[in-house]
Design an enzyme around this catalytic site. Structure first.
Site, PDB file in Angstrom:
ATOM      1  N   ASN A 161       0.789  -1.236   0.000  1.00  0.00           N
ATOM      2  CA  ASN A 161       0.000   0.000   0.000  1.00  0.00           C
ATOM      3  C   ASN A 161       0.822   1.288   0.000  1.00  0.00           C
ATOM      4  O   ASN A 161       0.352   2.304  -0.511  1.00  0.00           O
ATOM      5  CB  ASN A 161      -1.011  -0.010   1.156  1.00  0.00           C
ATOM      6  CG  ASN A 161      -0.343  -0.074   2.504  1.00  0.00           C
ATOM      7  OD1 ASN A 161       0.591  -0.823   2.698  1.00  0.00           O
ATOM      8  ND2 ASN A 161      -0.799   0.730   3.429  1.00  0.00           N
ATOM      9  N   GLY A 237       2.712  -5.437   7.509  1.00  0.00           N
ATOM     10  CA  GLY A 237       1.675  -6.139   6.755  1.00  0.00           C
ATOM     11  C   GLY A 237       0.524  -6.489   7.669  1.00  0.00           C
ATOM     12  O   GLY A 237       0.323  -5.844   8.700  1.00  0.00           O
ATOM     13  N   GLU A 257       4.819  -4.031  12.176  1.00  0.00           N
ATOM     14  CA  GLU A 257       3.867  -2.936  11.966  1.00  0.00           C
ATOM     15  C   GLU A 257       2.663  -3.553  11.282  1.00  0.00           C
ATOM     16  O   GLU A 257       2.731  -3.902  10.099  1.00  0.00           O
ATOM     17  CB  GLU A 257       4.491  -1.861  11.069  1.00  0.00           C
ATOM     18  CG  GLU A 257       5.719  -1.197  11.661  1.00  0.00           C
ATOM     19  CD  GLU A 257       5.412  -0.390  12.898  1.00  0.00           C
ATOM     20  OE1 GLU A 257       4.288   0.100  13.051  1.00  0.00           O
ATOM     21  OE2 GLU A 257       6.322  -0.263  13.745  1.00  0.00           O
ATOM     22  N   LEU A 258       1.548  -3.704  12.015  1.00  0.00           N
ATOM     23  CA  LEU A 258       0.404  -4.449  11.483  1.00  0.00           C
ATOM     24  C   LEU A 258      -0.782  -3.510  11.225  1.00  0.00           C
ATOM     25  O   LEU A 258      -0.572  -2.340  10.948  1.00  0.00           O
ATOM     26  CB  LEU A 258       0.062  -5.593  12.440  1.00  0.00           C
ATOM     27  CG  LEU A 258       1.270  -6.475  12.849  1.00  0.00           C
ATOM     28  CD1 LEU A 258       0.857  -7.539  13.855  1.00  0.00           C
ATOM     29  CD2 LEU A 258       1.927  -7.119  11.636  1.00  0.00           C
ATOM     30  N   CYS A 291      -2.964   1.611   6.821  1.00  0.00           N
ATOM     31  CA  CYS A 291      -3.146   1.089   8.178  1.00  0.00           C
ATOM     32  C   CYS A 291      -3.766   2.131   9.094  1.00  0.00           C
ATOM     33  O   CYS A 291      -4.357   1.788  10.110  1.00  0.00           O
ATOM     34  CB  CYS A 291      -1.812   0.596   8.734  1.00  0.00           C
ATOM     35  SG  CYS A 291      -0.539   1.865   8.722  1.00  0.00           S
TER      36      CYS A 291
HETATM   37  P1  NAP Z   1       0.287  -8.999   3.842  1.00  0.00           P
HETATM   38  O1  NAP Z   1      -0.596  -9.836   3.001  1.00  0.00           O
HETATM   39  O2  NAP Z   1       0.446  -9.349   5.266  1.00  0.00           O
HETATM   40  O3  NAP Z   1       1.706  -8.973   3.102  1.00  0.00           O
HETATM   41  C1  NAP Z   1       2.773  -8.202   3.563  1.00  0.00           C
HETATM   42  C2  NAP Z   1       4.083  -8.811   3.076  1.00  0.00           C
HETATM   43  O4  NAP Z   1       4.269 -10.078   3.720  1.00  0.00           O
HETATM   44  C3  NAP Z   1       4.098  -9.085   1.584  1.00  0.00           C
HETATM   45  O5  NAP Z   1       5.385  -8.841   1.083  1.00  0.00           O
HETATM   46  C4  NAP Z   1       3.774 -10.575   1.544  1.00  0.00           C
HETATM   47  O6  NAP Z   1       4.175 -11.226   0.356  1.00  0.00           O
HETATM   48  C5  NAP Z   1       4.557 -11.067   2.734  1.00  0.00           C
HETATM   49  N1  NAP Z   1       4.167 -12.388   3.227  1.00  0.00           N
HETATM   50  C6  NAP Z   1       3.001 -13.051   3.024  1.00  0.00           C
HETATM   51  N2  NAP Z   1       3.027 -14.261   3.661  1.00  0.00           N
HETATM   52  C7  NAP Z   1       4.244 -14.359   4.253  1.00  0.00           C
HETATM   53  C8  NAP Z   1       4.878 -15.353   5.063  1.00  0.00           C
HETATM   54  N3  NAP Z   1       4.265 -16.493   5.375  1.00  0.00           N
HETATM   55  N4  NAP Z   1       6.131 -15.129   5.510  1.00  0.00           N
HETATM   56  C9  NAP Z   1       6.763 -13.972   5.229  1.00  0.00           C
HETATM   57  N5  NAP Z   1       6.214 -12.987   4.453  1.00  0.00           N
HETATM   58  C10 NAP Z   1       4.966 -13.175   3.988  1.00  0.00           C
HETATM   59  O7  NAP Z   1      -0.191  -7.487   3.829  1.00  0.00           O
HETATM   60  P2  NAP Z   1      -0.680  -6.602   2.590  1.00  0.00           P
HETATM   61  O8  NAP Z   1      -2.031  -7.066   2.177  1.00  0.00           O
HETATM   62  O9  NAP Z   1       0.395  -6.494   1.568  1.00  0.00           O
HETATM   63  O10 NAP Z   1      -0.780  -5.185   3.327  1.00  0.00           O
HETATM   64  C11 NAP Z   1      -1.880  -4.817   4.054  1.00  0.00           C
HETATM   65  C12 NAP Z   1      -1.658  -4.905   5.549  1.00  0.00           C
HETATM   66  O11 NAP Z   1      -0.498  -4.188   5.932  1.00  0.00           O
HETATM   67  C13 NAP Z   1      -2.793  -4.251   6.302  1.00  0.00           C
HETATM   68  O12 NAP Z   1      -3.163  -5.050   7.395  1.00  0.00           O
HETATM   69  C14 NAP Z   1      -2.196  -2.938   6.779  1.00  0.00           C
HETATM   70  O13 NAP Z   1      -2.823  -2.379   7.908  1.00  0.00           O
HETATM   71  C15 NAP Z   1      -0.803  -3.354   7.041  1.00  0.00           C
HETATM   72  N6  NAP Z   1       0.070  -2.165   7.075  1.00  0.00           N
HETATM   73  C16 NAP Z   1       0.563  -1.733   8.283  1.00  0.00           C
HETATM   74  C17 NAP Z   1       1.333  -0.587   8.349  1.00  0.00           C
HETATM   75  C18 NAP Z   1       1.912  -0.118   9.649  1.00  0.00           C
HETATM   76  O14 NAP Z   1       2.897   0.607   9.602  1.00  0.00           O
HETATM   77  N7  NAP Z   1       1.347  -0.482  10.794  1.00  0.00           N
HETATM   78  C19 NAP Z   1       1.615   0.126   7.189  1.00  0.00           C
HETATM   79  C20 NAP Z   1       1.083  -0.336   5.991  1.00  0.00           C
HETATM   80  C21 NAP Z   1       0.328  -1.486   5.944  1.00  0.00           C
HETATM   81  P3  NAP Z   1       3.157 -11.296  -0.924  1.00  0.00           P
HETATM   82  O15 NAP Z   1       3.018  -9.900  -1.379  1.00  0.00           O
HETATM   83  O16 NAP Z   1       3.849 -12.160  -1.875  1.00  0.00           O
HETATM   84  O17 NAP Z   1       1.884 -11.879  -0.393  1.00  0.00           O
END
Ligand code: NAP
Length: 487
Positions: A161, A237, A257-258, A291
């Site tokens: 994002n 993520g 950071e979730l 997020c």
């Molecule tokens: P996501 O599905 O959790 O993916 C994040 C990253 O993790 C991607 O690079 C993903 O790879 C990787 N990943 C997936 N499964 C994994 C595993 N088993 N082991 C290690 N890495 C793995 O999140 P998203 O949909 O991209 O992003 C949305 C989330 O991020 C939301 O919940 C949002 O709130 C959160 N977020 C938090 C912040 C903060 O600072 N608190 C900032 C921005 C976003 P792939 O892309 O290949 O699936």
């Protein structure tokens, strides 16, 4: 959308590790979520690639010559300046492979410049202190101090994002701390991450200290987290992925950071116009894929009608359209599955009695900015993270009940409180169990130098440049026992 060619970014088709660019046999085809057109290709790396990359970075950091702090500072300052020069190309690429309208993409590039510059400036803060050995009889005859040393190899895993600034938030502090870093960017948005690594190399970051391996989370991400030579996992993520990573990482140091579900409290004496404007901006920016996105608004009953009317009015003025159009406020969601999920959560709320005051419409990857009210308490649009352009507004009679409700939520990232009486607003802010509260703003605000993160399902530890540099370094003590003293 006009078919502009982004300036050639030669790196944006492979992967980089062990000091050179690689072209893995398998590729990830990166498509524009707005129209499905191919934007570019990146390597689809394997677990074996991860092993090679981590070993190479670990060898460089542990066995190679240290990278002097002044050189880190100079390289990162140069990188910030170069990102400024290349800003239009970065914004264009970021907007095409991701979800951000071009104006928001430009803003993200400016944020990333700031993040890299702030990282360069942390050179001054990599300092230790002498230890008070003389303060205990057991310490007599000893003199010692601690310095801040790199943790070693940082695995950086990032979401789609904010595909540039969130990469910068991990890679630049890791490098400033003297670490090596292996980056796994989001599968849907690897190109701008590859371009940033290429720029860092051009700026003088040693080629053996950095690696970027695009690929799947279940393959590259999981292999990285499990690798025995990774010392710290810095992850941004979703909560479910964070949980899976924690289970694999075991006793490794982790920073997480979730998600969030952005709460806002509008007190009876609030500037309702200001609150309405901020709620709409905070709820629908990046189509709610943020997020910090505003998701739940609790408004004092006395001013609820006025606030709802203004929120609905501003929502209908939001321009939904092509990302390349300068007028666009809201672009697509990252893929159709995400748009369908958001639609199904809204439908579920409506079946339970919610009223749709604006939006509630989907077309492909687009979901229109949506305002709900009378949402049943167990609807996922209230209890979970929507990560889409949906906000729910509910009147309240008791501030205490609102504080209790917010504190009972599973997320606790940031919140906003609107009220003219600062004493009352502060009273609410102090009672909320979240990482930050913005008074007279929504929680959708941060600067890149502040400690950023939350508790519960929102994360572990704090990012934000100075805090990330601190977390990515460890104190190391050296003490001298004077030879003239008894052993
Ligand atoms: P996501 O599905 O959790 O993916 C994040 C990253 O993790 C991607 O690079 C993903 O790879 C990787 N990943 C997936 N499964 C994994 C595993 N088993 N082991 C290690 N890495 C793995 O999140 P998203 O949909 O991209 O992003 C949305 C989330 O991020 C939301 O919940 C949002 O709130 C959160 N977020 C938090 C912040 C903060 O600072 N608190 C900032 C921005 C976003 P792939 O892309 O290949 O699936």
């Amino acid at each position: 959308m006009t078919d502009r060619l982004f300036p050639p970014l030669p790196a944006a088709c492979g992967a980089f590790w062990a000091g050179r660019w690689h072209q893995p046999d398998a590729v990830l085809e990166v498509t524009d979520p707005e129209n499905g057109r191919v934007v570019g290709r990146a390597g689809d790396c394997t677990a074996a690639d991860v092993d090679e990359a981590v070993r190479a970075v670990a060898d460089a950091v542990l066995a190679g010559p240290p990278w002097p702090t002044w050189q880190r500072r100079e390289a990162l300052h140069r990188a910030a300046a170069m990102l400024g020069e290349r800003a239009p190309a970065f914004a264009d690429l970021l907007s095409r492979e991701g979800c951000k309208p071009i104006r928001d993409a430009r803003r993200e590039v400016q944020r990333a410049i700031e993040t890299v510059r702030l990282s360069a400036e942390q050179a001054d803060r990599l300092e230790g202190r002498t230890l008070p050995f003389g303060d205990t009889p057991r310490g007599e005859g000893r003199l010692g101090w601690y310095t801040r040393e790199p943790v070693g190899v940082v695995a950086a895993i990032t979401p789609f994002n904010d595909p540039l600034n969130l990469v910068a938030h991990k890679v630049a502090p890791a490098l400033m701390g003297g670490n090596g870093v292996v980056l796994k960017p989001a599968e849907q948005t690897p190109l701008v991450a590859l371009a940033l690594i290429e720029l860092l190399l051009d700026a003088g970051v040693p080629a053996d200290r950095v690696a970027v391996l695009p690929g799947r989370g279940a393959t590259v991400g999981a292999a990285l987290v499990a690798h025995p030579r990774v010392d710290l996992v810095s992850f941004t993520g979703g909560y479910a992925t964070g949980n899976a990573i924690a289970a694999t990482a075991g006793a490794k140091k982790t920073m997480m950071e979730l998600g969030g579900n952005g709460t806002v409290v509008v007190l009876p004496d609030a500037d309702v116009r200001r609150a309405a404007r901020a709620v709409v901006d905070g709820a629908f920016g990046n189509a709610g894929q943020n997020c910090l996105s505003v998701q739940r608004v609790f408004v004092a009953r006395e001013v609820a009608d006025e606030l709802v009317e203004l929120v609905v009015q501003h929502t209908t003025e939001v321009v939904v359209g092509s990302k390349a159009d300068e007028r666009t406020d809201v672009g697509p969601l990252i893929d159709e599955v995400s748009a369908e999920r958001v639609a199904s959560w809204v439908d579920e709320a409506v079946e339970g009695g919610a009223a749709v005051l604006a939006g509630g419409k989907r077309d492909g990857t687009y979901y229109w900015p949506t305002v709900l009210t009378s949402v049943p308490a167990d609807a996922r649009v209230l209890t979970d993270e929507v990560f889409g352009p949906v906000v729910s507004v509910e009147p309240f009679d008791s501030v205490d009940a609102v504080v209790t409700e917010i504190n009972s939520l599973e997320y606790g990232l940031q919140a906003g409180v609107f009220g003219r009486d600062l004493d009352a607003a502060l009273g609410v802010a102090q009672r909320l169990r979240v990482g930050a509260v913005m008074i007279n703003d929504t929680g959708d605000f941060r600067i890149d130098a502040m400690p950023f993160g939350g508790g519960k399902r929102s994360g572990v530890g704090r990012e934000g440049v100075p805090f990330a540099v601190e977390a990515m370094t460890e104190p190391k003590i050296i003490a001298i026992h004077r030879a003239s003293q008894p052993v």
